[in-house]
Every structure is written in C-alpha cells, then in structure tokens.
Enzyme design. Structure first.
Site, PDB file in Angstrom:
ATOM      1  N   SER A   1      -8.658   0.092  -4.910  1.00 25.76           N
ATOM      2  CA  SER A   1      -8.836   0.288  -3.473  1.00 25.76           C
ATOM      3  C   SER A   1     -10.316   0.445  -3.129  1.00 25.76           C
ATOM      4  CB  SER A   1      -7.999   1.489  -3.016  1.00 25.76           C
ATOM      5  OG  SER A   1      -7.542   1.297  -1.708  1.00 25.76           O
TER       6      SER A   1
ATOM      7  N   LYS B   1       0.857  -1.191   0.000  1.00 30.93           N
ATOM      8  CA  LYS B   1       0.000   0.000   0.000  1.00 30.93           C
ATOM      9  C   LYS B   1       0.892   1.239   0.000  1.00 30.93           C
ATOM     10  CE  LYS B   1      -4.311   1.179  -0.121  1.00 30.93           C
ATOM     11  NZ  LYS B   1      -5.152   0.765  -1.234  1.00 30.93           N
TER      12      LYS B   1
END
Length: 615
Positions: free
Chosen positions: A411, A210
């Site tokens: 996401s 991430k």
C-alpha cells in the site's frame, strides 16, 4: 471570625508552599540523578564497551528475548547498559535489531575465540518470515566456516523451530514439543458492535480487494478476501515447510503430515511429542537441558566463574573491530511500521523524520547511494506522499535509490518505491495492496439515543462536518471523488515507474496483495533477494570500489528511555502472564492498527491490514 479566616488562609499558604517545595526537590533530584547517570554512562562507553571480553569464551549463545524487527524503538546503547548492570533481559530487551544480530553472527564467524553457536530461543517471540530467512542465511554462512550450531530447547514454537532448523544438531527435552500447526490470519469484525452503539461508519475505498476496511463493514471476512488470504497463507506455509525440509534433509510431507498420519504416528510413540518429533526427523537428540549443557562443557570447556559451559550471550558480545577511516558512502534508511504524520514511537514511522534522513543523504557528498529498507503496511496518504516528493528530489541528484523490502512493503509502503532505481523483495515479502480508503465515524445516532442533539448554523455544508452530526450526502461524494483521484494517481505512478500501462497495473491493483515471487512475475519488483542483495546492487549502480554503510539511528535521551521502559515494565505485568500460544506482538499490532484509523489528522489511507500468527 475575621481572625479565624486569616488563620485558614495562612494554613493553606503554608501547605501550598510545602507542596511546591516538595515538587521542586523532586524535579531537582530527578535532574541530578539524570546528570549523574549520563556521566556514568559516558565513562562506561568510553572505557568498558571498547574492551574486548570475548577472548576467554568459546560459544556464542544467541538467547534472543522478545521480537526481531528491522529498527527497534530504542538503540542498543541504553539497552546494553541496563542489561549489563541490571542483568535483566526479560524487562529491558523486548525488541532486537535484525541487522545488529546479523552483524554479531558475522563477526563471530571470523572470531577465532568463538568455536560455535548455541541457539537458546525459549524467550524469542517472533519475527516476519523475510527476517527469519535472512537470519537463517547468515547462520548457514556461519556453518560454512566449519563451526557448529547447536539448538537447545525445552519446547519450540514455529518461529523458534524455524531458526533452530538451521543448526547442525537440535536438542529437545524429554517432555518437550515441536509445535508446528500452520499459519492463520483472523481479524475482529465490528459491524454489529458499531450498530448496537449506534455509531455510523462511513467507508470510502478505491480497490475492491482493499480489505483493511472490512472489519467496519461486515461481520465476517468477504469471500474475495478469504480466497486471496487463503492462497497467501498456503504459499507462506509452503515456503516455511520447504525451508525446514531443505535444512533437515527430510521430505516436506514428513515435516508436517496430514492429520490422519499425525494421529497414526503419535499412536506409535504412545502420544510422546518428543519421540514423535524425533521419529519425523525434526530433532536429533532427546535430552534434558541440564544434560545438554553438561555435554557442552566437553565441547566449549567450563567457565570457572559460572560453573557452566564457556559461553557469552549475544547481548554481551562486542569484539574489537578494525574501524576503518574511510568515509560512509551508502546510507541506509529504515521505514519500520505504519507511515504517519504523527510523532509517535509505537510501531509508527514519522514521515518528517524519514524526510530529514533522505535530505541528509541527498546533501552529503560522500553518500553515493541510498538503500531504503521498507517493512511497512503503509499508512496515511499524505505522509506517504511527502516521503515520495522528497525521494523525487533525491532522484534528481542522480544518486541511486535501491529498495529493500522486509516482511511487508504494501500500500503506502509500495507507493514510495515508485521513485526507486531498483526494487528487491524476499520471496515471503507481502507487497502490492495498491488501493486507497477512508473511514469516518459519526456519533449522531448514539448521542440522540441518550438525549443529546447537535444543532446550530454554518456558512456551508463543508463547515457542518462533525462526528456529532450525520455526514451530508454531498460531502460523502466529495470524499469518494478524492479517494478515486488518489487511487488513479497511485496507479499512474506505479505504471510510470514499472514501464507498464495504466490498464496493466489496474489489473493487478484493486487492493490485492502479492507475495514476492508473484510480485516479481507481475513486474512489481525487479529481483528476489535480501538486504545483502540491495547492498550489492548499490555498489553496482553507484560504481563503488568499496562499501561503508551509514545507519540512521533514532534520537534518544534519558527521559524518553526511562518513560519507555516504565511502560514496558507495566506491560510485562500483564503480558508475562499470557500463555505462549497467544501472540503478544499480533495483539499489539492489531490494537495499533485500529487506533491508527481513529487518528484525527487524516481520514485517507493507503494501508494493508494483514496479520499472520507465526508462533
């Protein structure tokens, strides 16, 4: 003394009354002008816009100004009004609707008065590759009708040339350049900067890839992120070159030679970029704009009013169409930009607005299917979850939900796809990035260094949380636990919707991003295609005999429009002076993304921070 005091009071009151009177007059004048403008616009739309003015024109000039996106902030109604009467594309039209442009080209394809298209893209800033692929497909449809497309350019950026490659013939000025150089992705990193300001940045994340939080943690890109983004850049660039190669019927290695071959071939033409482009086969004719437009007069005829070739701008093109009385049966909902709880128009999709649109589609009996168009890097977990819950309610009605992915559906943008019946993505769509993170900045060290300290009492450690004090260890542990909970929940939702196990999804999650083709192999999407593919799937799943799309538009008023375009005008003072090699859109998105992290309402995000410089 008393008299002098009274005189001052009277003088002050008189001045105050004059000031209030001035304010009152300004307000009433503004309201009066707004009402007159509304009445005038009503006349304009009911009389002028319904008239077809395309009959005498032979060429449709696609002279896009600004960026091409799925859903502009303002609809084309106000923009077209100001364009026609102010004749100013440069200030007003900075955002263009992909679907409006596509619709205009398809109308021109069957319009007998339109004999061809002229692509004049000198003011076109850019779009994501998925949008460019879709627009390119529609241009090829136009060509398949037997009509010609001509590209006219003094210079071509990579984005401009990509569209120009779909033309039958490409013109370039003698001193022009086809500026192909590849793709790049660079971020700014703030670790040392924040440390010098003595700002404590607390980062929480679930998903080792991430990378959205890396600018706060490091001074450069991590090795793992660099590897992923390097593969991604190469794949996107390969897709770009293959498309050019196919359109121009030349070898892919000839489109963009290696640096040694490039130098060798430039020496052959004595460093002449225009001759170099023709030598490679990237263009067809080297000719000045004036001479090209003169040759167009022979193809399209001469307009006696403008004394140039017979064309109509795409912003003025609104042919009469046979409006059907059949009811709308497929709703199109667009999520464009960051998903947020915040009511804002700058690159943000407000979750409440999206929820209301989903609810309307659910409760309207004539709507039999919904296409959710997503072009978003994600956003706040709470906002994504709200949309997800509303889509769950929609699912209970049995109405099919088809996801159409744009340039990015990652996401939080992927989170909301888990309620769908079918997911369609382009080969250049960036998706995945299944992960969650949180960022909290505290100023306790910074304030202490200048002699400011925070102290007091509280009933618990949780009530003691503030940006002015250090973050308690137990609070950090609580936030991290919540991040892990949301991440595990995210994986469970994806696993359930994609008929896979938790472990299978976890292997391809951890915040990793995938292109459409890879996502299809990994089972994250069902089909590679574009928006038209989503429409076809909606017809099939809802068992429809016909399709009539219902598009949700942004609500507008004159005041918001005027304020928005005053902002555009001020921005133009600066952006119009920036060299074309600098991506204004890239910089704007970057600032918006950083600002989003500082938003106070949420600290937990499912967000993919990824920018590609295309121009």
């Amino acid at each position: 003394m008393f008299v002098f005091f009274i005189q001052n009071i009277v003088y002050f009151v008189k001045r105050l009354l004059k000031f209030l009177s001035f304010i009152r007059i300004c307000i009433f004048n503004f309201l009066f002008i707004s009402i007159v403008l509304l009445v005038f616009m009503f006349f304009f739309y009911t009389n002028f816009l319904n008239m077809s003015n395309t009959g005498k024109f032979k060429a449709l000039r696609i002279n896009l100004v600004g960026n091409l996106i799925d859903k502009p902030i303002n609809s084309n109604k106000f923009n077209k009004f100001f364009h026609i009467f102010l004749k100013n594309n440069d200030v007003i039209l900075k955002e263009n609707s992909l679907f409006n442009i596509v619709n205009s080209i398809r109308l021109a394809k069957v319009d007998c008065s339109i004999k061809g298209i002229v692509l004049d893209l000198k003011d076109f800033l850019g779009a994501d590759l998925s949008s460019l692929h879709y627009l390119g497909k529609v241009l090829m449809e136009f060509r398949s009708s037997g009509k010609y497309i001509y590209a006219l350019g003094d210079n071509y950026t990579q984005t401009q040339y990509f569209l120009a490659s779909f033309s039958n013939k490409i013109y370039l000025s003698p001193e022009g350049i086809v500026n192909l150089h590849g793709f790049s992705s660079y971020n700014l990193y703030y670790k040392d900067f924040l440390n010098k300001l003595k700002i404590n940045t607390h980062v929480f994340r679930a998903g080792i890839y991430k990378s959205a939080v890396e600018p706060f943690m490091y001074n450069n890109m991590s090795i793992s992120s660099k590897k992923i983004y390097n593969n991604l850049m190469n794949s996107l660039w390969r897709n770009y070159l293959l498309t050019i190669s196919r359109n121009r019927h030349i070898n892919v290695h000839k489109v963009f030679p290696n640096i040694n071959d490039m130098l060798f071939k430039l020496k052959i033409v004595n460093g002449d970029y225009a001759k170099y482009a023709k030598y490679l086969g990237l263009i067809d004719v080297i000719k000045s704009r004036t001479l090209v437009e003169k040759s167009f007069e022979k193809i399209f005829g001469i307009n006696k009013e403008t004394k140039t070739y017979n064309f109509i701008d795409i912003y003025d093109y609104y042919p009469k169409t046979n409006k059907s009385n059949i009811s709308y049966n497929v709703a199109v909902i667009i999520i464009n930009g960051i998903i947020s709880d915040v009511k804002s128009t700058l690159g943000v999709s407000n979750c409440d607005l999206i929820i209301n649109q989903i609810r309307y589609a659910r409760l309207t009996n004539s709507i039999k299917a919904i296409i959710l168009r997503i072009n978003s890097p994600g956003g706040s977990v709470s906002a994504s979850e709200k949309i997800y819950n509303e889509l769950l309610t929609l699912k209970s009605t049995g109405k099919p939900l088809i996801i159409s992915m744009g340039g990015m559906a990652a996401s939080g943008g992927y989170w909301i796809t888990t309620t769908s019946n079918y997911i369609i993505g382009d080969k250049s769509t960036i998706t995945g990035s299944i992960g969650v993170f949180g960022v909290l900045n505290t100023l306790d060290r910074s304030l202490h260094s200048i002699g400011i300290n925070s102290d007091g009492v509280s009933t618990s450690v949780l009530s003691d949380v503030s940006i002015f004090r250090s973050l308690p260890v137990k609070v950090k542990q609580i936030i991290q636990l919540n991040i892990l909970h949301k991440y595990n929940n995210f994986i469970k939702l994806v696993a359930l919707s994609r008929n896979k196990t938790f472990c299978q999804i976890n292997k391809i999650a951890n915040g990793r991003i995938w292109l459409g083709k890879e996502a299809k192999v990994n089972g994250l999407i069902d089909e590679l295609g574009d928006f038209d593919s989503a429409v076809d799937k909606a017809i099939k799943l809802a068992h429809l005999k016909y399709v009539n799309l219902y598009w949700f538009n942004n609500s507008e008023n004159v005041l918001s429009f005027i304020i928005e375009h005053l902002n555009v005008f001020v921005n133009n003072i600066f952006t119009n002076r920036i060299n074309n090699s600098f991506s204004v859109q890239f910089f704007s998105n970057y600032i918006n993304n950083i600002y989003y992290f500082l938003e106070k309402k949420n600290i937990i995000y499912s967000f993919c921070f990824f920018n590609v410089c295309l121009i």
